[in-house]
Write a protein that holds these residues in place. Structure first.
Motif, PDB file in Angstrom:
ATOM      1  N   ASP A  83      36.070  48.106  37.701  1.00  0.00           N
ATOM      2  CA  ASP A  83      34.863  49.283  36.862  1.00  0.00           C
ATOM      3  C   ASP A  83      35.014  48.508  35.946  1.00  0.00           C
ATOM      4  OD1 ASP A  83      37.798  49.301  36.694  1.00  0.00           O
ATOM      5  OD2 ASP A  83      37.297  51.834  36.749  1.00  0.00           O
ATOM      6  N   GLY A  84      36.045  47.945  34.880  1.00  0.00           N
ATOM      7  CA  GLY A  84      36.263  47.295  34.059  1.00  0.00           C
ATOM      8  C   GLY A  84      36.276  48.215  33.482  1.00  0.00           C
ATOM      9  N   CYS A  85      36.550  47.729  31.373  1.00  0.00           N
ATOM     10  CA  CYS A  85      36.485  48.314  30.198  1.00  0.00           C
ATOM     11  C   CYS A  85      35.631  48.651  29.401  1.00  0.00           C
ATOM     12  CB  CYS A  85      37.952  48.089  29.975  1.00  0.00           C
ATOM     13  SG  CYS A  85      37.595  46.545  29.562  1.00  0.00           S
ATOM     14  N   SER A 142      42.209  31.466  31.764  1.00  0.00           N
ATOM     15  CA  SER A 142      40.967  30.334  32.875  1.00  0.00           C
ATOM     16  C   SER A 142      39.643  31.376  33.444  1.00  0.00           C
ATOM     17  CB  SER A 142      41.720  29.700  33.987  1.00  0.00           C
ATOM     18  OG  SER A 142      40.032  28.551  34.456  1.00  0.00           O
ATOM     19  N   ARG A 143      41.427  32.669  34.110  1.00  0.00           N
ATOM     20  CA  ARG A 143      40.451  34.278  35.067  1.00  0.00           C
ATOM     21  C   ARG A 143      39.435  34.787  33.588  1.00  0.00           C
ATOM     22  NH1 ARG A 143      44.127  39.292  38.065  1.00  0.00           N
ATOM     23  NH2 ARG A 143      41.569  39.663  38.853  1.00  0.00           N
ATOM     24  N   VAL A 144      40.689  35.553  32.706  1.00  0.00           N
ATOM     25  CA  VAL A 144      40.076  35.927  31.733  1.00  0.00           C
ATOM     26  C   VAL A 144      37.944  35.018  31.087  1.00  0.00           C
ATOM     27  CG1 VAL A 144      40.325  36.639  29.135  1.00  0.00           C
ATOM     28  CG2 VAL A 144      41.673  36.892  30.738  1.00  0.00           C
ATOM     29  N   LEU A 145      38.454  34.001  30.918  1.00  0.00           N
ATOM     30  CA  LEU A 145      37.144  33.183  30.099  1.00  0.00           C
ATOM     31  C   LEU A 145      35.986  33.526  31.603  1.00  0.00           C
ATOM     32  CD1 LEU A 145      38.938  30.207  28.003  1.00  0.00           C
ATOM     33  CD2 LEU A 145      38.384  32.681  27.213  1.00  0.00           C
ATOM     34  N   ALA A 148      34.799  36.435  31.289  1.00  0.00           N
ATOM     35  CA  ALA A 148      34.008  36.882  30.328  1.00  0.00           C
ATOM     36  C   ALA A 148      32.640  36.503  30.679  1.00  0.00           C
ATOM     37  CB  ALA A 148      34.585  36.230  28.828  1.00  0.00           C
ATOM     38  N   GLN A 149      32.336  34.765  31.553  1.00  0.00           N
ATOM     39  CA  GLN A 149      31.511  34.302  31.016  1.00  0.00           C
ATOM     40  C   GLN A 149      30.620  35.257  32.084  1.00  0.00           C
ATOM     41  OE1 GLN A 149      31.003  30.837  33.721  1.00  0.00           O
ATOM     42  NE2 GLN A 149      30.346  29.708  31.531  1.00  0.00           N
ATOM     43  N   HIS A 150      30.678  35.401  33.301  1.00  0.00           N
ATOM     44  CA  HIS A 150      30.144  36.139  34.433  1.00  0.00           C
ATOM     45  C   HIS A 150      29.261  37.971  34.015  1.00  0.00           C
ATOM     46  CE1 HIS A 150      29.523  37.723  38.201  1.00  0.00           C
ATOM     47  NE2 HIS A 150      30.064  38.892  37.804  1.00  0.00           N
ATOM     48  N   THR A 151      30.373  38.336  33.021  1.00  0.00           N
ATOM     49  CA  THR A 151      29.858  39.247  32.564  1.00  0.00           C
ATOM     50  C   THR A 151      29.003  39.174  31.232  1.00  0.00           C
ATOM     51  OG1 THR A 151      32.102  39.319  30.951  1.00  0.00           O
ATOM     52  CG2 THR A 151      31.489  41.013  33.438  1.00  0.00           C
ATOM     53  N   GLY A 152      28.433  37.854  30.773  1.00  0.00           N
ATOM     54  CA  GLY A 152      27.518  37.445  29.880  1.00  0.00           C
ATOM     55  C   GLY A 152      28.623  37.557  28.594  1.00  0.00           C
ATOM     56  N   GLY A 153      29.830  37.558  27.921  1.00  0.00           N
ATOM     57  CA  GLY A 153      30.216  37.592  27.099  1.00  0.00           C
ATOM     58  C   GLY A 153      30.579  36.344  26.390  1.00  0.00           C
ATOM     59  N   LEU A 154      30.104  34.958  27.411  1.00  0.00           N
ATOM     60  CA  LEU A 154      30.198  33.614  26.537  1.00  0.00           C
ATOM     61  C   LEU A 154      29.159  33.108  27.243  1.00  0.00           C
ATOM     62  CD1 LEU A 154      34.263  32.621  27.261  1.00  0.00           C
ATOM     63  CD2 LEU A 154      33.076  33.691  25.281  1.00  0.00           C
ATOM     64  N   PRO A 155      28.401  32.257  27.003  1.00  0.00           N
ATOM     65  CA  PRO A 155      27.857  31.305  27.285  1.00  0.00           C
ATOM     66  C   PRO A 155      27.465  30.496  28.798  1.00  0.00           C
ATOM     67  CG  PRO A 155      28.033  30.407  25.115  1.00  0.00           C
ATOM     68  CD  PRO A 155      29.151  31.145  25.591  1.00  0.00           C
ATOM     69  N   ASP A 156      26.729  30.816  29.459  1.00  0.00           N
ATOM     70  CA  ASP A 156      26.787  30.377  30.910  1.00  0.00           C
ATOM     71  C   ASP A 156      26.695  29.355  30.915  1.00  0.00           C
ATOM     72  OD1 ASP A 156      25.902  32.413  31.956  1.00  0.00           O
ATOM     73  OD2 ASP A 156      23.835  32.235  32.189  1.00  0.00           O
ATOM     74  N   ASN A 157      26.347  28.055  29.893  1.00  0.00           N
ATOM     75  CA  ASN A 157      27.245  26.801  29.590  1.00  0.00           C
ATOM     76  C   ASN A 157      28.155  26.293  29.417  1.00  0.00           C
ATOM     77  OD1 ASN A 157      25.842  27.234  27.316  1.00  0.00           O
ATOM     78  ND2 ASN A 157      25.009  25.169  27.355  1.00  0.00           N
TER      79      ASN A 157
END
Length: 205
Positions: A83-85, A142-145, A148-157
């Motif tokens: 459910d995220g935070c 690695s899991r955290v990053l 973050a990418q999956h939820t849009g917090g980091l660029p897709d590329n």
């Protein structure tokens, strides 16, 4: 009736005695005799729970790893829950900051871990534990990053695997510097460097 002793608690108490000796005098002074004295036990009692000195050192190193991991896990479970935070950015920083020596407890843990990992270069029985903890930390970063990418917090590329290694190296480097030179690397500076790095990741890719 004879006193019932919890063997797990007793082994952990002996490990705490090892850490106390190492924190004050260095790893080379953590003999069975000194550890037994620190724990308030007869040396035969220590030998009852540990086959030899190597077994005691390995258990102590794993106990130190467990203590750090349990604290990190609290943050990881909140950040990576389905459910995220509400504030992922702040939760990410708090999780990663647990690897840095930001208070007395974490500074002592960092110094202890450095003592054990340095010894692993000449004591191969300690090497696997050192490698395991480093791998656990890298896997969590690695899991955290990735999350973050999956939820849009980091660029897709963004090359998440490369950035995971870079972030892990940053955390390890800051820990070494702060453990050796705490006056030059105070907690707020460590937080600033970590925060700046996380901010820079958002514009990378």
């Amino acid at each position: 009736m004879p006193k019932i002793v919890d063997p797990v608690a007793r082994r952990r108490a002996v490990a705490e005695a090892v850490l106390s000796v190492v924190a004050r005098h260095g790893l080379e002074r953590a003999s069975l005799r000194n550890v037994a004295d620190e724990a308030g036990l007869a040396i035969g009692s220590v030998r009852h729970y540990f086959a030899d000195h190597d077994a005691l050192m390995i258990f102590t190193m794993r106990e130190l790893s467990r203590r750090i991991s349990e604290r990190v896990r609290v943050h990881a479970e909140r950040l990576l829950a389905p459910d995220g935070c509400t504030d992922r950015r702040a939760a990410t920083e708090q999780l990663l900051a647990e690897f840095l020596p930001l208070d007395d407890t974490r500074r002592e843990e960092a110094a202890l871990w450095l003592a054990f990992t340095a010894a692993a270069h000449t004591r191969p029985e300690l090497l696997s534990c050192a490698a395991e903890m480093q791998q656990d930390m890298h896997s969590l970063v690695s899991r955290v990053l990735h999350e973050a990418q999956h939820t849009g917090g980091l660029p897709d590329n963004l090359d998440v695997e490369l950035e995971s290694k870079r972030l892990a190296a940053l955390l390890e480097g800051l820990t070494v510097q702060a453990a050796l030179l705490p006056g030059r690397f105070p907690p707020e500076l460590l937080r600033q460097v970590l925060r700046r790095h996380l901010d820079a990741l958002k514009s990378s890719g």
